[in-house]
Design a protein around this motif. Sequence first.
Motif, PDB file in Angstrom:
ATOM      1  N   GLU A   5       0.851  -1.196   0.000  1.00 48.52           N
ATOM      2  CA  GLU A   5       0.000   0.000   0.000  1.00 48.52           C
ATOM      3  C   GLU A   5       0.883   1.241   0.000  1.00 48.52           C
ATOM      4  O   GLU A   5       1.717   1.428   0.882  1.00 48.52           O
ATOM      5  CB  GLU A   5      -0.906   0.001   1.228  1.00 48.52           C
ATOM      6  N   THR A  31       1.019   5.412   0.012  1.00 48.24           N
ATOM      7  CA  THR A  31       0.279   6.621   0.379  1.00 48.24           C
ATOM      8  C   THR A  31       1.134   7.826   0.013  1.00 48.24           C
ATOM      9  O   THR A  31       2.291   7.929   0.431  1.00 48.24           O
ATOM     10  CB  THR A  31      -0.041   6.646   1.883  1.00 48.24           C
ATOM     11  N   ARG A  65       1.218  11.937   0.152  1.00 47.91           N
ATOM     12  CA  ARG A  65       0.616  13.138   0.756  1.00 47.91           C
ATOM     13  C   ARG A  65       1.256  14.378   0.143  1.00 47.91           C
ATOM     14  O   ARG A  65       2.481  14.483   0.067  1.00 47.91           O
ATOM     15  CB  ARG A  65       0.808  13.129   2.276  1.00 47.91           C
ATOM     16  N   GLU A  98      -4.271  13.628   0.068  1.00 44.83           N
ATOM     17  CA  GLU A  98      -3.722  12.288   0.291  1.00 44.83           C
ATOM     18  C   GLU A  98      -4.213  11.355  -0.794  1.00 44.83           C
ATOM     19  O   GLU A  98      -5.419  11.181  -0.981  1.00 44.83           O
ATOM     20  CB  GLU A  98      -4.108  11.762   1.677  1.00 44.83           C
ATOM     21  N   GLN A 115      -3.835   7.401  -2.471  1.00 43.93           N
ATOM     22  CA  GLN A 115      -3.498   6.064  -1.964  1.00 43.93           C
ATOM     23  C   GLN A 115      -3.895   5.004  -2.976  1.00 43.93           C
ATOM     24  O   GLN A 115      -4.942   5.110  -3.640  1.00 43.93           O
ATOM     25  CB  GLN A 115      -4.218   5.813  -0.635  1.00 43.93           C
TER      26      GLN A 115
END
Length: 420
Positions: free
Chosen positions: A90, A92, A94, A134, A136
Amino acid sequence: MKFELKGRRLNAIWSTVKFLLKSLFVIGLFVAVFSYAMFQGEFVSWFLFYSITTLVVLMLLYSLIPLGSFIVTRDTQEGAMPAGTELKVELTIRRKWLFPFLYLTVEDDMEDGLRKQMPPHASKMIFYPTMKKELQYTYVIPELKRGQYTLFGVHLSTSDMFGLFRKRKFIPITTDLLVYPNYHDIERWSAYEKNESESVLSSQEFVEDMTSIAGAREYVPGDKLTSIDWKVTARTNKLMTKEFEEYIGQNFLIVFNNQIPNDRFSTTDAYEKGIELATSIVMYAYKKDLQVGLWTLGKEKHLFDLDSGGDHQKKMVTHFSKIRPNLNTNFATNLYEVEEQIPAGVTMIFVSIELTDDLLSRMKILISRRIKVYFCLMNKKSQTDSWEKRRFEELRRIGAEAYLLSGGNLDEEVTTYEGD
């Protein structure tokens, strides 16, 4: 080092030249449209001029605005896992401020060996304009193979609507993955039956025959608690510990042949099964608190001394996770070079995918020295020839415990050579 610096300078110069050429192209287009509007002087020509001017200004502003700062995190759940496991990664991303991208391409950079284990472009994602700070996404590696891998970082890229001005950024974020080989619980495996064509072995007999109990004696300080014989203790009302056969004791040495004759699928598959078998024996020794050593012999020799305990077991399993087969080496020669280091009274377990004339000669010498030899030959199926069968039968005749195995769990009986 000098070549790398020159390469970087050339790339930087070429990037600057490309940027200047693209800028000149945009300015030239602007001048051409302005000239056309001045000479034509109609509404349509001036409308075209103002429309293109607006796009040109937006493109120039887009090229001048920096991509900005990104904070990227990667979650792989675990740092070490068994082979065959499904891995979910995963990512992510930002953003510290809302960069007005038309699209943002995100790609996780990793070793080629890991990339080949997933569908094409599975680690890449394209995000379209959004106000979210954000971003993802998750990608999956369906079935990990044994090995040690590194994920290097994340590539970010975007461009204007015409693709003239591209922005790229690499964010280093290193993650190490250790995929250790499969192993099988020896205590749960069923016994093989013996017949005239092949003698086969149960997983329990394979190790316990080497650590057979000769009797029991009174416990003395320093004895291992795992060796206490509770049945005899209850019968005699004294703390008693198990005694093992003198010629074996609790010491055995796994010698793994890290040489393969070719890189065909059946050969490499047999090699992987051999690693599973050796790892299973290491894990059994750890559970039973037995003294075990490991030698892997190829272009490089890795010798693990006899020992027990969790740290020792971890070192050997980690080694099996990283090891890669070698071509064009001679296992018998490598064995000869380290024979003087064989501990006294040890039982040797050989795991190999081939049995050559030279290796058979070395086995004869070891047996003549009254060393107990177990030889596990991994079946290469159609790659096994009739000469190897004769060597295998000769190995049994001279007193070695030899087993032809088709799987890493000692649970698949092989009764005929496919090479016959």
